[in-house]
Design a protein around this motif. Sequence first.
Motif, mmCIF file in Angstrom:
data_model
loop_
_atom_site.group_PDB
_atom_site.id
_atom_site.type_symbol
_atom_site.label_atom_id
_atom_site.label_comp_id
_atom_site.label_asym_id
_atom_site.label_seq_id
_atom_site.Cartn_x
_atom_site.Cartn_y
_atom_site.Cartn_z
ATOM 1 N N HIS A 124 1.141 -2.959 -5.547
ATOM 2 C CA HIS A 124 1.786 -4.348 -5.475
ATOM 3 C C HIS A 124 1.556 -5.812 -6.951
ATOM 4 O O HIS A 124 1.884 -6.548 -6.366
ATOM 5 N N ALA A 125 0.952 -5.440 -6.897
ATOM 6 C CA ALA A 125 -0.017 -6.774 -7.425
ATOM 7 C C ALA A 125 0.874 -7.597 -8.725
ATOM 8 O O ALA A 125 0.682 -8.170 -8.786
ATOM 9 N N VAL B 38 -1.435 -14.924 5.186
ATOM 10 C CA VAL B 38 -1.655 -15.143 4.168
ATOM 11 C C VAL B 38 -0.669 -14.948 3.904
ATOM 12 O O VAL B 38 0.113 -13.498 4.172
ATOM 13 N N SER B 39 1.032 -15.383 3.640
ATOM 14 C CA SER B 39 1.960 -15.387 3.237
ATOM 15 C C SER B 39 2.173 -16.110 1.260
ATOM 16 O O SER B 39 2.106 -17.526 1.175
ATOM 17 N N ILE B 40 2.186 -15.234 0.427
ATOM 18 C CA ILE B 40 2.825 -15.950 -0.820
ATOM 19 C C ILE B 40 3.434 -15.295 -0.876
ATOM 20 O O ILE B 40 4.800 -14.404 -1.396
ATOM 21 N N GLY C 258 -2.462 -5.168 7.950
ATOM 22 C CA GLY C 258 -1.005 -5.627 7.757
ATOM 23 C C GLY C 258 -0.496 -6.020 6.064
ATOM 24 O O GLY C 258 0.761 -6.972 6.077
ATOM 25 N N LEU C 259 -0.695 -5.402 5.024
ATOM 26 C CA LEU C 259 -0.927 -6.223 3.970
ATOM 27 C C LEU C 259 1.005 -4.944 3.982
ATOM 28 O O LEU C 259 0.945 -4.521 3.908
ATOM 29 N N ARG C 260 1.426 -6.007 3.039
ATOM 30 C CA ARG C 260 3.313 -5.513 2.973
ATOM 31 C C ARG C 260 3.945 -6.321 2.010
ATOM 32 O O ARG C 260 3.717 -7.890 1.773
ATOM 33 N N ILE C 261 5.462 -5.933 1.727
ATOM 34 C CA ILE C 261 5.416 -7.055 0.521
ATOM 35 C C ILE C 261 7.271 -6.857 1.452
ATOM 36 O O ILE C 261 7.687 -6.043 1.808
ATOM 37 N N GLU C 262 7.383 -8.558 1.569
ATOM 38 C CA GLU C 262 8.618 -8.143 2.529
ATOM 39 C C GLU C 262 10.047 -9.509 2.096
ATOM 40 O O GLU C 262 9.449 -10.351 1.497
ATOM 41 N N GLY C 263 10.397 -8.651 1.114
ATOM 42 C CA GLY C 263 11.268 -9.163 0.039
ATOM 43 C C GLY C 263 10.681 -9.683 -1.229
ATOM 44 O O GLY C 263 10.349 -8.646 -1.395
ATOM 45 N N LYS C 264 11.132 -11.410 -0.861
ATOM 46 C CA LYS C 264 10.121 -11.458 -2.381
ATOM 47 C C LYS C 264 8.414 -12.300 -1.910
ATOM 48 O O LYS C 264 7.988 -12.704 -2.585
ATOM 49 N N SER C 265 8.374 -11.459 -0.264
ATOM 50 C CA SER C 265 6.849 -12.184 -0.097
ATOM 51 C C SER C 265 5.813 -11.192 0.353
ATOM 52 O O SER C 265 6.215 -10.037 0.435
#
Length: 143
Positions: free
Chosen positions: A22-23, A140-142, A74-81
């Motif tokens: 997912h990088a 962390v949230s990006i 708890g690493l994940r992609i949520e929408g664009k985050s």
Amino acid sequence: MLSLFRKSKPAPEDPGTFLREHAAQINGSLCVFGDWFGRPMDNCHQSVSHEEREGYVRLTFNEGETLEVWEPTGLRIEGKSFIIQRATRVRWEWFYYGRPQIPENRFFVEHVVSGGVIEASSNVTWYSPDFKPSLLEPAVSIT
């Protein structure tokens, strides 16, 4: 009746595998335990590389910034985050924008979870950060 099938335990998270997969999706503004780096949506950081060691990941971004995260879960992609739900320590380092990328212009913000509270610190010299971290927020949230 006794079942011969056992529920299998979920495989332990592998942050390195997640980051490899997912990088390219990791870009946006940074928020650590609810503390924004700058104003929300004021800046955009683009992941360019990552490394992992047992219990630790380090992401490098397009302007020389680094994000170090200890014991990420708890690493994940949520929408664009991009989200890391929990961590024991998060350190963001960057060069003062617009100045030469030399050690004297390198700054950090660090959050450390200790005994159920988050201790935040920084070495910035031009303002006093108003830290208000919360364990209810992702580590962390990006976005």
